[in-house]
Write a protein that holds these residues in place. Structure first.
Motif, PDB file in Angstrom:
ATOM      1  N   ILE A 153      32.689  32.820  50.964  1.00  0.00           N
ATOM      2  CA  ILE A 153      33.812  33.343  50.390  1.00  0.00           C
ATOM      3  C   ILE A 153      33.698  34.804  49.934  1.00  0.00           C
ATOM      4  N   SER A 154      34.040  35.729  50.320  1.00  0.00           N
ATOM      5  CA  SER A 154      33.976  37.083  49.856  1.00  0.00           C
ATOM      6  C   SER A 154      34.462  37.488  48.564  1.00  0.00           C
ATOM      7  N   LYS A 155      34.206  38.422  48.165  1.00  0.00           N
ATOM      8  CA  LYS A 155      34.735  38.978  46.796  1.00  0.00           C
ATOM      9  C   LYS A 155      36.559  38.854  46.636  1.00  0.00           C
ATOM     10  N   ASP A 156      37.132  39.576  47.769  1.00  0.00           N
ATOM     11  CA  ASP A 156      38.574  39.631  47.785  1.00  0.00           C
ATOM     12  C   ASP A 156      39.018  38.132  47.869  1.00  0.00           C
ATOM     13  N   GLU A 157      38.353  37.672  48.662  1.00  0.00           N
ATOM     14  CA  GLU A 157      38.961  35.938  48.890  1.00  0.00           C
ATOM     15  C   GLU A 157      38.746  35.187  47.625  1.00  0.00           C
ATOM     16  N   VAL A 158      37.630  35.587  46.853  1.00  0.00           N
ATOM     17  CA  VAL A 158      37.591  34.861  45.701  1.00  0.00           C
ATOM     18  C   VAL A 158      38.935  35.290  44.719  1.00  0.00           C
ATOM     19  N   ARG A 159      39.037  36.409  44.835  1.00  0.00           N
ATOM     20  CA  ARG A 159      40.454  36.887  44.046  1.00  0.00           C
ATOM     21  C   ARG A 159      41.653  35.994  44.364  1.00  0.00           C
ATOM     22  N   GLU A 160      41.713  35.884  45.555  1.00  0.00           N
ATOM     23  CA  GLU A 160      42.961  34.877  46.476  1.00  0.00           C
ATOM     24  C   GLU A 160      42.886  33.644  45.660  1.00  0.00           C
ATOM     25  N   ILE A 161      41.672  33.152  45.569  1.00  0.00           N
ATOM     26  CA  ILE A 161      41.670  31.799  45.405  1.00  0.00           C
ATOM     27  C   ILE A 161      41.959  31.566  43.508  1.00  0.00           C
ATOM     28  N   ALA A 162      41.628  32.769  43.089  1.00  0.00           N
ATOM     29  CA  ALA A 162      41.726  32.738  41.563  1.00  0.00           C
ATOM     30  C   ALA A 162      43.299  32.842  41.199  1.00  0.00           C
ATOM     31  N   ALA A 163      43.930  33.756  42.191  1.00  0.00           N
ATOM     32  CA  ALA A 163      45.357  33.681  42.283  1.00  0.00           C
ATOM     33  C   ALA A 163      46.196  32.540  42.386  1.00  0.00           C
ATOM     34  N   HIS A 164      45.530  31.766  43.494  1.00  0.00           N
ATOM     35  CA  HIS A 164      46.196  30.346  44.056  1.00  0.00           C
ATOM     36  C   HIS A 164      46.026  29.572  42.878  1.00  0.00           C
ATOM     37  N   TYR A 165      45.162  29.385  41.900  1.00  0.00           N
ATOM     38  CA  TYR A 165      44.841  28.794  40.767  1.00  0.00           C
ATOM     39  C   TYR A 165      45.865  29.258  39.390  1.00  0.00           C
ATOM     40  N   GLY A 166      46.360  30.570  39.645  1.00  0.00           N
ATOM     41  CA  GLY A 166      47.059  31.084  38.729  1.00  0.00           C
ATOM     42  C   GLY A 166      46.285  31.566  37.342  1.00  0.00           C
ATOM     43  N   LEU A 167      44.911  32.004  37.712  1.00  0.00           N
ATOM     44  CA  LEU A 167      44.350  32.304  36.784  1.00  0.00           C
ATOM     45  C   LEU A 167      44.295  33.995  36.367  1.00  0.00           C
ATOM     46  N   SER A 168      44.472  34.138  35.126  1.00  0.00           N
ATOM     47  CA  SER A 168      44.958  35.442  34.443  1.00  0.00           C
ATOM     48  C   SER A 168      43.687  36.523  34.750  1.00  0.00           C
ATOM     49  N   VAL A 169      42.608  36.139  35.373  1.00  0.00           N
ATOM     50  CA  VAL A 169      41.440  37.102  35.438  1.00  0.00           C
ATOM     51  C   VAL A 169      41.343  37.539  37.092  1.00  0.00           C
ATOM     52  N   ALA A 170      42.357  36.881  37.915  1.00  0.00           N
ATOM     53  CA  ALA A 170      42.283  37.141  39.285  1.00  0.00           C
ATOM     54  C   ALA A 170      42.099  38.642  39.525  1.00  0.00           C
ATOM     55  N   ASP A 171      42.538  39.651  38.769  1.00  0.00           N
ATOM     56  CA  ASP A 171      42.499  41.046  39.179  1.00  0.00           C
ATOM     57  C   ASP A 171      41.748  41.821  38.149  1.00  0.00           C
ATOM     58  N   LYS A 172      40.900  40.736  37.318  1.00  0.00           N
ATOM     59  CA  LYS A 172      39.931  41.315  36.329  1.00  0.00           C
ATOM     60  C   LYS A 172      38.624  42.210  36.912  1.00  0.00           C
ATOM     61  N   PRO A 173      38.440  43.440  36.409  1.00  0.00           N
ATOM     62  CA  PRO A 173      37.317  44.141  37.017  1.00  0.00           C
ATOM     63  C   PRO A 173      36.003  43.516  36.686  1.00  0.00           C
ATOM     64  N   SER A 174      35.031  43.704  37.378  1.00  0.00           N
ATOM     65  CA  SER A 174      33.689  42.977  37.225  1.00  0.00           C
ATOM     66  C   SER A 174      33.140  43.594  36.069  1.00  0.00           C
ATOM     67  N   MET A 175      32.460  42.540  35.238  1.00  0.00           N
ATOM     68  CA  MET A 175      31.902  43.058  33.806  1.00  0.00           C
ATOM     69  C   MET A 175      30.166  42.638  34.032  1.00  0.00           C
ATOM     70  N   ALA A 176      29.517  43.704  33.939  1.00  0.00           N
ATOM     71  CA  ALA A 176      28.015  43.303  33.619  1.00  0.00           C
ATOM     72  C   ALA A 176      27.592  43.198  32.183  1.00  0.00           C
ATOM     73  N   CYS A 177      26.459  42.611  32.144  1.00  0.00           N
ATOM     74  CA  CYS A 177      25.907  42.408  30.641  1.00  0.00           C
ATOM     75  C   CYS A 177      25.808  43.683  30.047  1.00  0.00           C
ATOM     76  N   LEU A 178      25.447  43.833  28.726  1.00  0.00           N
ATOM     77  CA  LEU A 178      25.323  45.081  27.984  1.00  0.00           C
ATOM     78  C   LEU A 178      24.278  45.531  28.417  1.00  0.00           C
ATOM     79  N   SER A 179      22.915  45.026  28.764  1.00  0.00           N
ATOM     80  CA  SER A 179      21.716  45.596  29.056  1.00  0.00           C
ATOM     81  C   SER A 179      21.815  46.554  30.242  1.00  0.00           C
ATOM     82  N   SER A 180      22.931  46.459  31.086  1.00  0.00           N
ATOM     83  CA  SER A 180      22.904  47.213  32.209  1.00  0.00           C
ATOM     84  C   SER A 180      23.485  48.601  31.760  1.00  0.00           C
TER      85      SER A 180
END
Length: 285
Positions: A153-180
């Motif tokens: 399951i690719s990143k784009d497909e992950v977003r489709e699955i998140a949208a399928h479940y109605g999740l508010s984070v479906a289009d959320k940008p990636s977030m790395a930990c603060l140490s990055s």
């Protein structure tokens, strides 16, 4: 049935065969999709677990709580400190390996305490090909199950699955930990993590969506996405943000005209235009 629907069903059936799962849960789109799939498959036997530490922004923890509530999944929060590890603090090329080993270790301990035999994470099918990702070594060594990777399951497909479940984070940008945000080779300290978190809160208040504040030992280098850059090129923004970041503890404040780039403070980014994703994997995923 579409390809994504077939992959979703395969992942859901995979999770349904397990007695229970603990999901390493950051509230990002990858781990949220896994949590939604697991809750769909297992109901109360699926548990989302967020490891709280100095590298996790408080805003991200609040987002994780909100998304867990959206899903309806049980949500456990455990605390630990990466700063107790000298190897992590040293901030070399394997920082993400040390971080992921500790963070997933907390997941495994939680699973043992709860009598659950499987820990899952949000590694997706695009991650192994995204450059040097030492954190993936920890996932393999600790035998953590990655259903998104297993079922291609690719990143784009992950977003489709998140949208399928109605999740508010479906289009959320990636977030790395603060140490990055701290250049490789410069020690990770609580002071640096705190001022980065506070500085990024300022950018968030201005309405920016994709951004980083890099801490070059007291020099703040602000990156915003290219399509938001024009909004940062105003006198009001420059004067206000310079003053606020100076109060936070930065000696100098700069705006990177290249815009936001993943991994732009890692050695591997040098000479490559900074387009190295290896230094920025999503928290807990």
């Amino acid at each position: 049935m579409t390809t994504v629907e077939a992959k979703l069903e395969a992942a859901r059936e995979d999770l349904a065969t397990r007695d229970g799962v603990v999901i390493a849960f950051s509230g990002g789109v990858d781990s949220s999709a896994v949590a939604a799939l697991a809750h769909d498959a297992l109901g109360e036997d699926a548990i989302a677990c967020t490891a709280r530490s100095e590298t996790l922004p408080e805003a991200e923890l609040e987002d994780a709580k909100a998304v867990a509530e959206e899903i309806g999944i049980r949500h456990e929060i455990v605390s630990f400190s990466e700063l107790e590890s000298d190897a992590f603090v040293e901030n070399d090329d394997d920082r993400c390996y040390h971080c992921r080993t500790m963070r997933l270790g907390e997941m495994l301990e939680t699973a043992r305490d709860l009598g659950v035999g499987t820990v899952c994470d949000g590694t997706n099918a695009d991650d192994p090909g995204a450059g040097h990702r030492p954190g993936l070594q920890a996932v393999e060594e600790l035998d953590v199950h990655s259903p998104l990777l297993t079922h291609d399951i690719s990143k784009d497909e992950v977003r489709e699955i998140a949208a399928h479940y109605g999740l508010s984070v479906a289009d959320k940008p990636s977030m790395a930990c603060l140490s990055s945000r701290i250049p490789t080779g410069l020690e990770v300290t609580e002071e640096r993590l705190t001022r980065v978190e506070q500085a990024e809160a300022v950018l968030r208040q201005w309405g920016f969506e994709q951004f980083r504040v890099r801490d070059h030992d007291g020099l703040a280098r602000i990156e915003v996405s290219p399509d938001e850059l024009e909004r940062a090129l105003t006198r009001e923004f420059a004067e206000t943000v310079r003053e606020e970041l100076s109060q936070i503890g930065f000696d100098h404040v700069t705006l990177d005209l290249h815009g936001y780039r993943t991994g732009s403070v890692s050695p591997a980014a040098e000479g490559s235009g900074g387009n190295n994703a290896s230094a920025e994997s999503e928290i807990g995923e």
